[in-house]
Design a protein around this motif. Structure first.
Motif, PDB file in Angstrom:
ATOM      1  N   PRO A  95       0.806  -1.226   0.000  1.00 52.06           N
ATOM      2  CA  PRO A  95       0.000   0.000   0.000  1.00 52.06           C
ATOM      3  C   PRO A  95       0.841   1.279   0.000  1.00 52.06           C
ATOM      4  O   PRO A  95       0.416   2.302  -0.543  1.00 52.06           O
ATOM      5  N   LYS A  96       2.036   1.230   0.568  1.00 48.58           N
ATOM      6  CA  LYS A  96       2.899   2.421   0.582  1.00 48.58           C
ATOM      7  C   LYS A  96       3.360   2.776  -0.831  1.00 48.58           C
ATOM      8  O   LYS A  96       3.451   3.948  -1.191  1.00 48.58           O
ATOM      9  N   PHE A  97       3.661   1.763  -1.638  1.00 45.85           N
ATOM     10  CA  PHE A  97       4.051   2.042  -3.019  1.00 45.85           C
ATOM     11  C   PHE A  97       2.900   2.651  -3.799  1.00 45.85           C
ATOM     12  O   PHE A  97       3.102   3.539  -4.629  1.00 45.85           O
ATOM     13  N   VAL A  98       1.683   2.192  -3.521  1.00 48.55           N
ATOM     14  CA  VAL A  98       0.514   2.770  -4.177  1.00 48.55           C
ATOM     15  C   VAL A  98       0.372   4.239  -3.778  1.00 48.55           C
ATOM     16  O   VAL A  98       0.108   5.099  -4.625  1.00 48.55           O
ATOM     17  N   GLU A  99       0.561   4.541  -2.512  1.00 51.77           N
ATOM     18  CA  GLU A  99       0.494   5.932  -2.052  1.00 51.77           C
ATOM     19  C   GLU A  99       1.510   6.812  -2.773  1.00 51.77           C
ATOM     20  O   GLU A  99       1.296   8.007  -2.950  1.00 51.77           O
ATOM     21  N   LEU A 100       2.622   6.215  -3.205  1.00 57.31           N
ATOM     22  CA  LEU A 100       3.655   6.959  -3.928  1.00 57.31           C
ATOM     23  C   LEU A 100       3.405   6.996  -5.438  1.00 57.31           C
ATOM     24  O   LEU A 100       4.202   7.541  -6.188  1.00 57.31           O
ATOM     25  N   GLY A 101       2.286   6.412  -5.867  1.00 57.37           N
ATOM     26  CA  GLY A 101       1.904   6.494  -7.270  1.00 57.37           C
ATOM     27  C   GLY A 101       2.322   5.315  -8.134  1.00 57.37           C
ATOM     28  O   GLY A 101       2.296   5.412  -9.357  1.00 57.37           O
ATOM     29  N   TYR A 102       2.685   4.205  -7.538  1.00 61.50           N
ATOM     30  CA  TYR A 102       3.089   3.013  -8.291  1.00 61.50           C
ATOM     31  C   TYR A 102       2.014   1.936  -8.201  1.00 61.50           C
ATOM     32  O   TYR A 102       1.303   1.847  -7.202  1.00 61.50           O
ATOM     33  N   VAL A 103       1.938   1.101  -9.233  1.00 64.06           N
ATOM     34  CA  VAL A 103       1.161  -0.127  -9.146  1.00 64.06           C
ATOM     35  C   VAL A 103       2.013  -1.089  -8.329  1.00 64.06           C
ATOM     36  O   VAL A 103       3.188  -1.296  -8.637  1.00 64.06           O
ATOM     37  N   ALA A 104       1.460  -1.654  -7.286  1.00 66.18           N
ATOM     38  CA  ALA A 104       2.177  -2.632  -6.459  1.00 66.18           C
ATOM     39  C   ALA A 104       1.616  -4.016  -6.761  1.00 66.18           C
ATOM     40  O   ALA A 104       0.404  -4.221  -6.718  1.00 66.18           O
ATOM     41  N   VAL A 105       2.510  -4.945  -7.070  1.00 60.63           N
ATOM     42  CA  VAL A 105       2.104  -6.306  -7.407  1.00 60.63           C
ATOM     43  C   VAL A 105       2.853  -7.263  -6.490  1.00 60.63           C
ATOM     44  O   VAL A 105       4.080  -7.262  -6.441  1.00 60.63           O
ATOM     45  N   LEU A 106       2.099  -8.068  -5.753  1.00 60.23           N
ATOM     46  CA  LEU A 106       2.685  -9.103  -4.901  1.00 60.23           C
ATOM     47  C   LEU A 106       2.611 -10.424  -5.640  1.00 60.23           C
ATOM     48  O   LEU A 106       1.554 -10.797  -6.151  1.00 60.23           O
ATOM     49  N   ILE A 107       3.723 -11.134  -5.703  1.00 60.31           N
ATOM     50  CA  ILE A 107       3.750 -12.429  -6.364  1.00 60.31           C
ATOM     51  C   ILE A 107       3.686 -13.521  -5.312  1.00 60.31           C
ATOM     52  O   ILE A 107       4.342 -13.443  -4.274  1.00 60.31           O
ATOM     53  N   ASP A 108       2.860 -14.522  -5.574  1.00 54.01           N
ATOM     54  CA  ASP A 108       2.690 -15.645  -4.655  1.00 54.01           C
ATOM     55  C   ASP A 108       3.547 -16.814  -5.124  1.00 54.01           C
ATOM     56  O   ASP A 108       4.140 -16.785  -6.206  1.00 54.01           O
ATOM     57  N   THR A 109       3.592 -17.868  -4.332  1.00 56.02           N
ATOM     58  CA  THR A 109       4.313 -19.076  -4.728  1.00 56.02           C
ATOM     59  C   THR A 109       3.558 -19.758  -5.868  1.00 56.02           C
ATOM     60  O   THR A 109       2.335 -19.662  -5.947  1.00 56.02           O
TER      61      THR A 109
END
Length: 166
Positions: A95-109
């Motif tokens: 969420p912090k990256f989103v606040e900075l204007g980036y798309v944040a993508v978490l990769i799972d196993t």
């Protein structure tokens, strides 16, 4: 789109509690959050948790959870419109990256490693190829946006694998 494989220590460090409100000013809210599955190999998928900002994104940050990448180190399902985040440091920074204007993508196993990934697998060509499929998906979805790879602890093996095998 050119892949900018940079370890995001310089961005992650200020987010780990050492900064003040004066250091980082939010520019966006989370507009959407969704979970998608990417086919990476026959009968194998990788889940992605995607958080998009309310403004035109500056880029895409692909975040790799540390530890074994599974369970509390990753993310859960979507409940009441929000994705539940695990306890891992990198996961909690999305969420912090989103606040900075980036798309944040978490990769799972990958679905054939649901109990977690060992170092040998994170360093393998197969893991590299899985990540490459995810990168291609993100490049198609977010054309002309720079892509950054973020890692912490054991997930550095995943990012290093991209450098060695690319």
């Amino acid at each position: 789109m050119k892949i900018l494989a940079k370890v995001l220590f310089f961005l992650l460090f200020p987010l780990c509690g050492y900064s003040t409100d004066k250091d980082i000013r939010p520019v966006a809210d989370v507009r959407t959050q969704d979970i998608v599955k990417i086919d990476v190999r026959p009968n194998v998928t990788v889940r992605l948790a995607i958080f998009e900002p309310s403004i035109e994104p500056s880029g895409v940050v692909l975040l790799f959870p540390g530890g074994d990448g599974a369970g509390v180190n990753s993310f859960g399902g979507k409940y009441f419109g929000k994705i539940s985040l695990g306890e891992n440091f990198v996961v909690r920074t999305a969420p912090k990256f989103v606040e900075l204007g980036y798309v944040a993508v978490l990769i799972d196993t990958p679905s054939d490693h649901l109990s977690g990934m060992k170092k040998d697998y994170r360093w393998s060509r197969q893991h590299h190829d899985d990540i490459d499929m995810v990168v291609k998906y993100l490049q198609d979805r977010y054309t002309q946006k720079p892509l950054f790879l973020g890692a912490f602890s054991a997930s550095n093996f995943s990012v290093a694998s991209m450098s060695v095998h690319y």
